[in-house]
Motif scaffolding. Sequence first.
Motif, PDB file in Angstrom:
ATOM      1  N   TRP A  82       0.797  -1.215   0.000  1.00  0.00           N
ATOM      2  CA  TRP A  82       0.000   0.000   0.000  1.00  0.00           C
ATOM      3  C   TRP A  82       0.832   1.269   0.000  1.00  0.00           C
ATOM      4  O   TRP A  82       0.547   2.215  -0.712  1.00  0.00           O
ATOM      5  N   THR A  83       1.875   1.297   0.821  1.00  0.00           N
ATOM      6  CA  THR A  83       2.644   2.532   0.948  1.00  0.00           C
ATOM      7  C   THR A  83       3.297   2.936  -0.364  1.00  0.00           C
ATOM      8  O   THR A  83       3.545   4.104  -0.606  1.00  0.00           O
ATOM      9  N   PHE A  84       3.564   1.947  -1.181  1.00  0.00           N
ATOM     10  CA  PHE A  84       4.188   2.279  -2.456  1.00  0.00           C
ATOM     11  C   PHE A  84       3.165   2.571  -3.534  1.00  0.00           C
ATOM     12  O   PHE A  84       3.323   3.481  -4.328  1.00  0.00           O
ATOM     13  N   LEU A  85       2.092   1.820  -3.538  1.00  0.00           N
ATOM     14  CA  LEU A  85       1.089   1.970  -4.596  1.00  0.00           C
ATOM     15  C   LEU A  85       0.296   3.259  -4.475  1.00  0.00           C
ATOM     16  O   LEU A  85      -0.317   3.701  -5.438  1.00  0.00           O
ATOM     17  N   THR A  86       0.254   3.844  -3.288  1.00  0.00           N
ATOM     18  CA  THR A  86      -0.517   5.070  -3.116  1.00  0.00           C
ATOM     19  C   THR A  86       0.174   6.288  -3.730  1.00  0.00           C
ATOM     20  O   THR A  86      -0.388   7.371  -3.741  1.00  0.00           O
ATOM     21  N   SER A  87       1.368   6.099  -4.228  1.00  0.00           N
ATOM     22  CA  SER A  87       2.066   7.191  -4.896  1.00  0.00           C
ATOM     23  C   SER A  87       1.297   7.624  -6.145  1.00  0.00           C
ATOM     24  O   SER A  87       0.942   6.803  -6.989  1.00  0.00           O
ATOM     25  N   GLN A  88       1.022   8.907  -6.277  1.00  0.00           N
ATOM     26  CA  GLN A  88       0.302   9.422  -7.440  1.00  0.00           C
ATOM     27  C   GLN A  88       1.098   9.195  -8.726  1.00  0.00           C
ATOM     28  O   GLN A  88       0.527   8.914  -9.785  1.00  0.00           O
ATOM     29  N   LEU A  89       2.409   9.295  -8.618  1.00  0.00           N
ATOM     30  CA  LEU A  89       3.266   9.105  -9.781  1.00  0.00           C
ATOM     31  C   LEU A  89       3.160   7.669 -10.290  1.00  0.00           C
ATOM     32  O   LEU A  89       3.040   7.430 -11.493  1.00  0.00           O
ATOM     33  N   ASN A  90       3.182   6.712  -9.373  1.00  0.00           N
ATOM     34  CA  ASN A  90       3.080   5.307  -9.763  1.00  0.00           C
ATOM     35  C   ASN A  90       1.698   4.981 -10.316  1.00  0.00           C
ATOM     36  O   ASN A  90       1.575   4.213 -11.268  1.00  0.00           O
ATOM     37  N   TYR A  91       0.673   5.542  -9.697  1.00  0.00           N
ATOM     38  CA  TYR A  91      -0.684   5.302 -10.193  1.00  0.00           C
ATOM     39  C   TYR A  91      -0.830   5.817 -11.622  1.00  0.00           C
ATOM     40  O   TYR A  91      -1.414   5.161 -12.478  1.00  0.00           O
ATOM     41  N   LYS A  92      -0.279   6.998 -11.879  1.00  0.00           N
ATOM     42  CA  LYS A  92      -0.333   7.580 -13.216  1.00  0.00           C
ATOM     43  C   LYS A  92       0.392   6.679 -14.221  1.00  0.00           C
ATOM     44  O   LYS A  92      -0.071   6.456 -15.335  1.00  0.00           O
ATOM     45  N   ARG A  93       1.532   6.135 -13.790  1.00  0.00           N
ATOM     46  CA  ARG A  93       2.307   5.259 -14.672  1.00  0.00           C
ATOM     47  C   ARG A  93       1.530   3.973 -14.973  1.00  0.00           C
ATOM     48  O   ARG A  93       1.476   3.525 -16.122  1.00  0.00           O
ATOM     49  N   ILE A  94       0.923   3.383 -13.955  1.00  0.00           N
ATOM     50  CA  ILE A  94       0.139   2.163 -14.142  1.00  0.00           C
ATOM     51  C   ILE A  94      -1.039   2.427 -15.069  1.00  0.00           C
ATOM     52  O   ILE A  94      -1.356   1.629 -15.957  1.00  0.00           O
ATOM     53  N   LYS A  95      -1.679   3.551 -14.878  1.00  0.00           N
ATOM     54  CA  LYS A  95      -2.852   3.894 -15.668  1.00  0.00           C
ATOM     55  C   LYS A  95      -2.514   4.085 -17.142  1.00  0.00           C
ATOM     56  O   LYS A  95      -3.279   3.695 -18.032  1.00  0.00           O
ATOM     57  N   LYS A 123      -9.547   6.941 -20.276  1.00  0.00           N
ATOM     58  CA  LYS A 123     -10.394   7.389 -21.386  1.00  0.00           C
ATOM     59  C   LYS A 123      -9.981   6.795 -22.721  1.00  0.00           C
ATOM     60  O   LYS A 123     -10.757   6.802 -23.677  1.00  0.00           O
ATOM     61  N   ASP A 124      -8.749   6.280 -22.806  1.00  0.00           N
ATOM     62  CA  ASP A 124      -8.275   5.743 -24.079  1.00  0.00           C
ATOM     63  C   ASP A 124      -8.630   4.270 -24.281  1.00  0.00           C
ATOM     64  O   ASP A 124      -8.493   3.741 -25.383  1.00  0.00           O
ATOM     65  N   ILE A 125      -9.058   3.574 -23.233  1.00  0.00           N
ATOM     66  CA  ILE A 125      -9.386   2.151 -23.390  1.00  0.00           C
ATOM     67  C   ILE A 125     -10.754   1.801 -22.809  1.00  0.00           C
ATOM     68  O   ILE A 125     -11.547   1.126 -23.432  1.00  0.00           O
ATOM     69  N   LYS A 126     -11.024   2.229 -21.576  1.00  0.00           N
ATOM     70  CA  LYS A 126     -12.337   2.037 -20.947  1.00  0.00           C
ATOM     71  C   LYS A 126     -12.792   0.584 -20.914  1.00  0.00           C
ATOM     72  O   LYS A 126     -13.805   0.217 -21.496  1.00  0.00           O
ATOM     73  N   PHE A 127     -12.027  -0.256 -20.229  1.00  0.00           N
ATOM     74  CA  PHE A 127     -12.474  -1.627 -20.013  1.00  0.00           C
ATOM     75  C   PHE A 127     -13.488  -1.627 -18.874  1.00  0.00           C
ATOM     76  O   PHE A 127     -13.168  -1.925 -17.728  1.00  0.00           O
ATOM     77  N   ARG A 128     -14.713  -1.338 -19.205  1.00  0.00           N
ATOM     78  CA  ARG A 128     -15.744  -1.144 -18.190  1.00  0.00           C
ATOM     79  C   ARG A 128     -16.503  -2.426 -17.845  1.00  0.00           C
ATOM     80  O   ARG A 128     -17.245  -2.457 -16.871  1.00  0.00           O
ATOM     81  N   LEU A 152     -13.855  -6.306 -21.348  1.00  0.00           N
ATOM     82  CA  LEU A 152     -14.327  -5.801 -22.635  1.00  0.00           C
ATOM     83  C   LEU A 152     -14.486  -4.288 -22.589  1.00  0.00           C
ATOM     84  O   LEU A 152     -15.006  -3.735 -21.607  1.00  0.00           O
ATOM     85  N   SER A 153     -14.024  -3.621 -23.652  1.00  0.00           N
ATOM     86  CA  SER A 153     -14.240  -2.187 -23.834  1.00  0.00           C
ATOM     87  C   SER A 153     -15.245  -2.009 -24.963  1.00  0.00           C
ATOM     88  O   SER A 153     -14.940  -2.282 -26.123  1.00  0.00           O
ATOM     89  N   HIS A 154     -16.449  -1.565 -24.624  1.00  0.00           N
ATOM     90  CA  HIS A 154     -17.483  -1.370 -25.643  1.00  0.00           C
ATOM     91  C   HIS A 154     -17.149  -0.189 -26.553  1.00  0.00           C
ATOM     92  O   HIS A 154     -17.402  -0.225 -27.756  1.00  0.00           O
TER      93      HIS A 154
END
Length: 275
Positions: A82-95, A123-128, A152-154
């Motif tokens: 958790w302590t590492f994944l909560t980084s905004q920079l890492n989240y942006k990279r994963i996204k 917004k570029d893939i949207k696997f909803r 699946l992304s409709h």
Amino acid sequence: MKDFNMKKDTKITYFFQGGRKSRLNNNEKYAKEMFYGFDYFKSKYPDTEIIEFSEHKTKLRRLFFILVEKPLRNLLKLPLYWTFLTSQLNYKRIKESNILVFSNNRMACSVLPMLLVAKKTNKDIKFRQLIDITVVDYPEETQRFKVVYLFLSHEFNQRMILSYFINENEVISSLTPVFPSANWMEREVFDMYGVNFKDHPDLRRILTDYGFEGHPLRKDFPLTGHTEVRYSEEQKKVINEPVKLEQNYRNFDYESPWEGTKYIKEIKETNDKKN
């Protein structure tokens, strides 16, 4: 090595425990196979980066890791980062990443909920839509189960298959908070394979009876099962009882594995009388 005709700007992110970055930055000698093709992809796709789980750059994160996350990890035997994944920079990279490469499955399990939130809202893939969750059983392997997710992304008519291996008794994160439809899918996986999901709101059997023994889709489950359901003339009701494979009624004569059809018996009796 096959690159599947990926675009030059493909974003690839590797996840390692720690120490790999320093070896690369210091130009140290290292076994390239321990980097899972990082050098190759970095040469062809410049936007290939490494995220290490051992980094705690602030005192607050380091303190939280020591006092909270590490004891919970040891207690629950779950891959908590958790302590590492909560980084905004890492989240942006994963996204924004197109490909994620994990050096072990425990990392993949810990990143999974965050990854799905990122991919669902990107917004570029949207696997909803989560189409299905299934499992493949490899009884002879240490990591017995391969868990498979289908998305699946409709909007963009794209599909994504996410899979990883887990041990037989390993507990993995539930996707129900992200995809509510995962509720019954995970219950089915639990019922058929015995895979447990952490934080599932109602993890109980869904296809078999409550008193059912075992998990039917495991490859070591007997084809006949452990119990059978039948109607009892004596008790005048449907009952459950252990499976009995009695051989008393089997008489291997001629063409029939049982007692033989009527015409076979008649022919046999006629021949016996003639003789």
